[in-house]
Design a protein around this motif. Structure first.
Motif, short mmCIF file in Angstrom:
data_model
loop_
_atom_site.label_atom_id
_atom_site.label_comp_id
_atom_site.label_asym_id
_atom_site.label_seq_id
_atom_site.Cartn_x
_atom_site.Cartn_y
_atom_site.Cartn_z
N SER A 107 0.82 -1.22 0.00
CA SER A 107 0.00 0.00 0.00
C SER A 107 0.85 1.26 0.00
O SER A 107 0.34 2.35 -0.31
N GLY A 108 2.14 1.16 0.30
CA GLY A 108 3.02 2.30 0.12
C GLY A 108 3.06 2.76 -1.32
O GLY A 108 3.26 3.95 -1.60
N GLY A 109 2.85 1.82 -2.25
CA GLY A 109 2.77 2.19 -3.66
C GLY A 109 1.49 2.93 -3.99
O GLY A 109 1.46 3.82 -4.84
N ALA A 110 0.40 2.55 -3.31
CA ALA A 110 -0.85 3.27 -3.51
C ALA A 110 -0.72 4.70 -3.02
O ALA A 110 -1.10 5.66 -3.72
N TYR A 111 -0.18 4.88 -1.81
CA TYR A 111 0.02 6.23 -1.29
C TYR A 111 0.97 7.03 -2.20
O TYR A 111 0.77 8.23 -2.42
N SER A 112 1.98 6.37 -2.73
CA SER A 112 2.95 7.06 -3.58
C SER A 112 2.31 7.55 -4.88
O SER A 112 2.69 8.60 -5.41
N GLN A 113 1.34 6.80 -5.39
CA GLN A 113 0.63 7.27 -6.59
C GLN A 113 -0.14 8.55 -6.29
O GLN A 113 -0.20 9.47 -7.11
N LEU A 114 -0.69 8.66 -5.09
CA LEU A 114 -1.40 9.89 -4.70
C LEU A 114 -0.42 11.05 -4.54
O LEU A 114 -0.75 12.19 -4.88
N VAL A 115 0.77 10.76 -4.04
CA VAL A 115 1.79 11.81 -3.95
C VAL A 115 2.13 12.34 -5.35
O VAL A 115 2.21 13.55 -5.58
N ALA A 116 2.32 11.41 -6.29
CA ALA A 116 2.69 11.81 -7.65
C ALA A 116 1.61 12.65 -8.31
O ALA A 116 1.90 13.54 -9.12
N VAL A 117 0.36 12.38 -7.99
CA VAL A 117 -0.76 13.12 -8.58
C VAL A 117 -0.96 14.48 -7.91
O VAL A 117 -1.12 15.50 -8.57
N HIS A 118 -0.94 14.48 -6.57
CA HIS A 118 -1.32 15.69 -5.83
C HIS A 118 -0.13 16.54 -5.36
O HIS A 118 -0.31 17.73 -5.10
N HIS A 119 1.04 15.93 -5.26
CA HIS A 119 2.21 16.66 -4.73
C HIS A 119 3.47 16.30 -5.52
O HIS A 119 4.46 15.82 -4.94
N PRO A 120 3.49 16.52 -6.82
CA PRO A 120 4.62 16.04 -7.63
C PRO A 120 5.83 16.97 -7.61
O PRO A 120 6.86 16.63 -8.20
N GLU A 121 5.75 18.11 -6.94
CA GLU A 121 6.75 19.16 -7.10
C GLU A 121 8.17 18.71 -6.77
O GLU A 121 9.13 19.16 -7.40
N ARG A 122 8.32 17.84 -5.80
CA ARG A 122 9.65 17.43 -5.36
C ARG A 122 10.06 16.05 -5.88
O ARG A 122 11.11 15.54 -5.51
N LEU A 123 9.22 15.45 -6.72
CA LEU A 123 9.53 14.13 -7.26
C LEU A 123 10.28 14.24 -8.58
O LEU A 123 10.00 15.10 -9.41
N GLY A 124 11.22 13.32 -8.75
CA GLY A 124 11.88 13.18 -10.04
C GLY A 124 11.36 11.98 -10.80
O GLY A 124 11.28 12.00 -12.03
N ARG A 125 10.95 10.93 -10.05
CA ARG A 125 10.42 9.72 -10.65
C ARG A 125 9.72 8.90 -9.57
O ARG A 125 9.94 9.12 -8.37
N LEU A 126 8.91 7.98 -10.03
CA LEU A 126 8.13 7.12 -9.15
C LEU A 126 8.42 5.67 -9.49
O LEU A 126 8.39 5.29 -10.66
N VAL A 127 8.69 4.85 -8.48
CA VAL A 127 8.91 3.42 -8.66
C VAL A 127 7.81 2.69 -7.90
O VAL A 127 7.73 2.78 -6.67
N LEU A 128 6.96 1.99 -8.63
CA LEU A 128 5.87 1.22 -8.04
C LEU A 128 6.30 -0.24 -7.93
O LEU A 128 6.69 -0.85 -8.92
N SER A 129 6.21 -0.78 -6.73
CA SER A 129 6.71 -2.12 -6.47
C SER A 129 5.62 -2.97 -5.84
O SER A 129 5.27 -2.78 -4.67
N SER A 130 5.06 -3.89 -6.63
CA SER A 130 4.05 -4.84 -6.12
C SER A 130 3.06 -4.14 -5.20
O SER A 130 3.09 -4.29 -3.98
N CYS A 131 2.15 -3.40 -5.81
CA CYS A 131 1.22 -2.56 -5.05
C CYS A 131 -0.12 -2.51 -5.77
O CYS A 131 -0.32 -3.15 -6.81
N GLU A 132 -1.05 -1.73 -5.23
CA GLU A 132 -2.36 -1.59 -5.83
C GLU A 132 -2.27 -0.95 -7.23
O GLU A 132 -1.56 0.04 -7.42
N THR A 133 -3.01 -1.53 -8.15
CA THR A 133 -3.21 -0.97 -9.48
C THR A 133 -4.69 -0.66 -9.62
O THR A 133 -5.48 -0.99 -8.73
N PRO A 134 -5.14 -0.06 -10.72
CA PRO A 134 -6.58 0.20 -10.88
C PRO A 134 -7.43 -1.06 -10.89
O PRO A 134 -8.65 -0.97 -10.69
N GLU A 135 -6.82 -2.22 -11.09
CA GLU A 135 -7.59 -3.47 -11.11
C GLU A 135 -7.68 -4.16 -9.75
O GLU A 135 -8.37 -5.17 -9.63
#
Length: 289
Positions: A107-135
């Protein structure tokens, strides 16, 4: 309570955020990698990966308020998915971290997707590792993890649910950690994961708030925006044998995002537990891509 954290994670520190105090570990120098764990684990999830990365990267591993932390948040803290994403964003801001590679597992990947959408200013890239997808549901359906949210509705049922984890043999059940880690996790780390929610009422308050608020709609909404807006480059590091977050889901999501998918052989969801060396290599390649 078990507040043990592996010394390989680096210097233990604390930062005061609007929602409360967060403990984190800081090791290495260079480009910055921030690690986001999921529910009922803590920074120890990354204890085997950080040493391999700290030679070339600055590694920040916080204890998020997801039931295995040791410092309770403010009683009025928002620990819904947007609230946890805000905690991560506030951490990046408080530490003045920029061009961050954010790595989220489970679920850290789920939270990270929300960071990338709502707070991307300090991100350079996102790595999703075995986490929630839209399915995927949140909590995920495989393994029976939906019970975690159901029992959070009442403090008594929530407390009762976790008492079974006092017995080490239960750690390998499929609806505890058995479908998350292919190989047994050592007792010292496991106790750091389970004892706070078992022993401390103030930590259970945070855990209940967090798991009781999750829903797949947050990931679905975030995924829609990630596909449409592409705020940061995204990479996938996925367990080839994942029992909880199917690899086929990751393949379809990566295709929608035009993202590269890397697989970790001989591993379940906790790739950093099962195959730390391979996981570290893949994270390093993503962080420099």
């Amino acid at each position: 309570m078990n507040d043990w954290r592996d010394t390989r994670l680096g210097e233990p520190r604390e930062v005061r955020l609007p929602s409360g105090t967060v403990r984190y570990h800081d090791r290495g120098s260079g480009p910055i990698i921030v690690f986001a764990h999921g529910y009922l684990v803590n920074a120890n999830l990354w204890r085997k990966v950080v040493p391999a990365l700290a030679q070339d990267f600055r590694c920040i591993a916080p204890d998020l308020p997801l039931g295995s932390h040791t410092v309770p948040m403010r009683r009025d803290a928002d620990l819904s998915p947007p609230g946890i994403a805000r905690v991560l964003a506030d951490l990046l801001e408080a530490l003045d971290l920029r061009d961050v590679t954010l790595v989220g597992n489970d679920s850290g990947g789920a939270y990270s997707q929300l960071v990338a959408v709502h707070h991307p200013e300090r991100l350079g890239r996102l790595v999703l590792s075995s986490c929630e997808t839209p399915e995927d549901t949140w909590p995920p359906t495989p393994g029976g993890f939906g019970l975690l949210k159901a029992t959070a509705a009442n403090p008594l049922t929530y407390r009762a649910l976790y008492q079974v984890l006092r017995v080490p043999r239960t750690w390998r059940w499929h609806n505890t950690y058995g479908w998350l880690a292919k190989y047994p996790i050592e007792a010292e780390a496991m106790n750091s994961y389970v004892r706070p929610v078992i022993d401390r009422a103030d930590i259970r308050v945070d855990g209940r708030k967090a798991i009781g608020a999750v829903s797949e709609r947050y990931v679905q909404d975030a995924a829609h925006r990630l596909v449409r807006e592409a705020p940061v480059p995204i990479h996938f590091v996925w367990a080839a044998e994942d029992r909880v977050f199917p690899l086929d889901h990751a393949r379809r999501y990566a295709a929608d995002l035009d993202a590269k998918l890397h697989t970790v052989a001989d591993s379940y969801t906790y790739v950093s537990e099962d195959q730390p060396e391979a996981t570290a290599r893949l994270i390093a390649s993503c962080a420099t891509a």
